[in-house]
Design an enzyme around this catalytic site. Structure first.
Site, mmCIF file in Angstrom:
data_model
loop_
_atom_site.group_PDB
_atom_site.id
_atom_site.type_symbol
_atom_site.label_atom_id
_atom_site.label_comp_id
_atom_site.label_asym_id
_atom_site.label_seq_id
_atom_site.Cartn_x
_atom_site.Cartn_y
_atom_site.Cartn_z
ATOM 1 N N TYR A 37 4.840 7.438 5.406
ATOM 2 C CA TYR A 37 5.657 8.440 4.869
ATOM 3 C C TYR A 37 6.759 9.118 5.784
ATOM 4 O O TYR A 37 7.287 10.016 5.305
ATOM 5 C CB TYR A 37 5.471 9.103 2.967
ATOM 6 C CG TYR A 37 5.652 8.046 2.316
ATOM 7 C CD1 TYR A 37 6.765 8.369 1.571
ATOM 8 C CD2 TYR A 37 4.362 7.723 2.323
ATOM 9 C CE1 TYR A 37 6.580 7.497 0.387
ATOM 10 C CE2 TYR A 37 4.592 6.493 1.202
ATOM 11 C CZ TYR A 37 5.459 6.370 0.177
ATOM 12 O OH TYR A 37 5.722 6.214 -1.317
ATOM 13 N N ALA A 60 0.912 -1.329 0.009
ATOM 14 C CA ALA A 60 -0.132 0.664 -0.309
ATOM 15 C C ALA A 60 0.702 1.019 0.239
ATOM 16 O O ALA A 60 1.451 1.454 0.920
ATOM 17 C CB ALA A 60 -0.846 -0.351 1.140
ATOM 18 N N LYS A 61 0.291 2.539 -0.682
ATOM 19 C CA LYS A 61 1.520 3.856 -0.806
ATOM 20 C C LYS A 61 0.759 4.204 -0.265
ATOM 21 O O LYS A 61 -0.333 4.991 -0.541
ATOM 22 C CB LYS A 61 0.881 4.097 -2.264
ATOM 23 C CG LYS A 61 2.590 5.012 -2.278
ATOM 24 C CD LYS A 61 3.075 5.067 -3.929
ATOM 25 C CE LYS A 61 2.886 6.903 -3.761
ATOM 26 N NZ LYS A 61 4.847 7.236 -3.432
ATOM 27 N N GLY A 62 0.517 4.230 1.330
ATOM 28 C CA GLY A 62 -0.383 4.447 2.138
ATOM 29 C C GLY A 62 0.527 6.210 3.083
ATOM 30 O O GLY A 62 1.065 6.200 3.298
#
Ligand code: PMP
Length: 306
Positions: A164, A158-160
């Site tokens: 970051y 998942a690019k959540g």
């Protein structure tokens, strides 16, 4: 780098003025970090602006949302169209594109399931993310003291947005220590990826990149690098790398939509001769491919005006 503003941002189905694309301070995602996003580039080609690997990025946005049980209230086709519309309305010949799906305001607390899912798409001109000098002469990397997420803490597929925080901590440490970018190891001690890029080591002519089980995002640019490498007859494998594998690599490079393909000049202190022949060959083919100059890879581009 301050953002170069443009006219419009697509927000919840409408084009709004850049200055009006705002959210309430009680926006759920602002407090708990649950949102998903993408980073995409469009390039100037002989057929006008074209988006690199549009379908794959839209698909990953939806897969990221699926992992977090966010229901994006649009279809993949509607989001892809909205991305093209955002570039067109702002008359951008080339740009970086940032679609984001997030939870709006109106509900607070850790149950995210009652919050409205909102979507915005912004696009703006953005130069070399790791700098022109980095593109040419390579970037100086630091192995971060921060570890990448354990896959059972933050799912790497998942690019959540909240993921970051970890990238930003590593980036701050690297910059404050005089480096350009950080490499994060997995909690198990394997090389994972960089703060916003996948990493590749080249040794004896073989390219190795870490698996997602080491906490790396399954990269779309990485998949393009793989195709280019294999088409050039370079051996490519997905496998665990140790920190010492990076120190003794003949070459290393990074990939991502913002960074593109960037050579590594040094890894902590050990200097790698940069840019090496394998990196240079892949970088130059990639930079031609994204601009529509390689017929074999033209299908990776979607024209904004058809
Ligand atoms: N890893 C991380 C942590 C990233 O943020 C990115 C940029 N999206 C990448 C790798 C590269 O991924 P891709 O080429 O698929 O966008």
């Amino acid at each position: 780098m301050p953002i170069e503003t443009v006219d419009k941002i697509w927000m919840d189905g409408e084009m709004v003025d850049w200055a009006d694309a705002n959210v309430h301070v009680l926006t759920h995602s602002l407090h708990y970090g649950l949102g998903v996003f993408e980073g995409i580039r469009a390039y100037e080609t002989d057929q006008g602006a074209a988006v690199f690997r549009l379908e794959e990025h839209v698909e990953r946005l939806f897969l990221s949302a699926k992992i977090y049980l966010l229901e994006i209230p649009y279809t993949r086709e509607e989001i892809a169209q909205a991305i093209l519309d955002t570039i067109r309305v702002n008359k951008l010949p080339s740009c970086y594109i940032r679609p984001i799906a997030f939870l709006g305001d109106g509900e607070m607390g850790l149950n995210p399931m009652n919050s409205k899912v909102r979507v915005a798409i912004a696009a703006w001109p953005w130069g070399a993310y790791l700098g022109e000098d980095g593109m040419k002469n390579g970037v100086r990397m630091m192995i971060s003291s921060w570890k990448r997420h354990d896959p059972n803490i933050m799912p790497p597929a998942a690019k959540g947005t909240g993921h970051y925080i970890n990238s930003s901590m590593a980036k701050i440490e690297a910059i404050k220590s005089g480096y350009d970018e950080a490499i994060l190891l997995s909690p198990q001690g394997y090389v994972s990826e960089c703060t916003g890029e996948n990493i590749f080591a080249v040794r004896n002519g073989v390219i190795t990149t870490p698996p997602i089980s080491a906490g790396a995002l399954e990269g779309i640019t990485q998949a393009s690098v793989r195709s280019i490498a294999e088409d050039q007859g370079v051996d490519y494998q997905v496998g665990h790398l140790l920190r010492s594998d990076l120190y003794i690599a003949d070459e290393a490079f990074l990939s991502g939509p913002a960074a593109e393909v960037v050579p590594v000049r040094s890894m902590d202190e050990p200097v790698i001769a940069a840019p090496g022949p394998t990196t240079t060959a892949i970088q130059s083919t990639y930079l031609d491919a994204v601009r529509g100059k390689v017929p074999a890879y033209r299908h990776w581009l979607t024209n904004v005006d058809d």
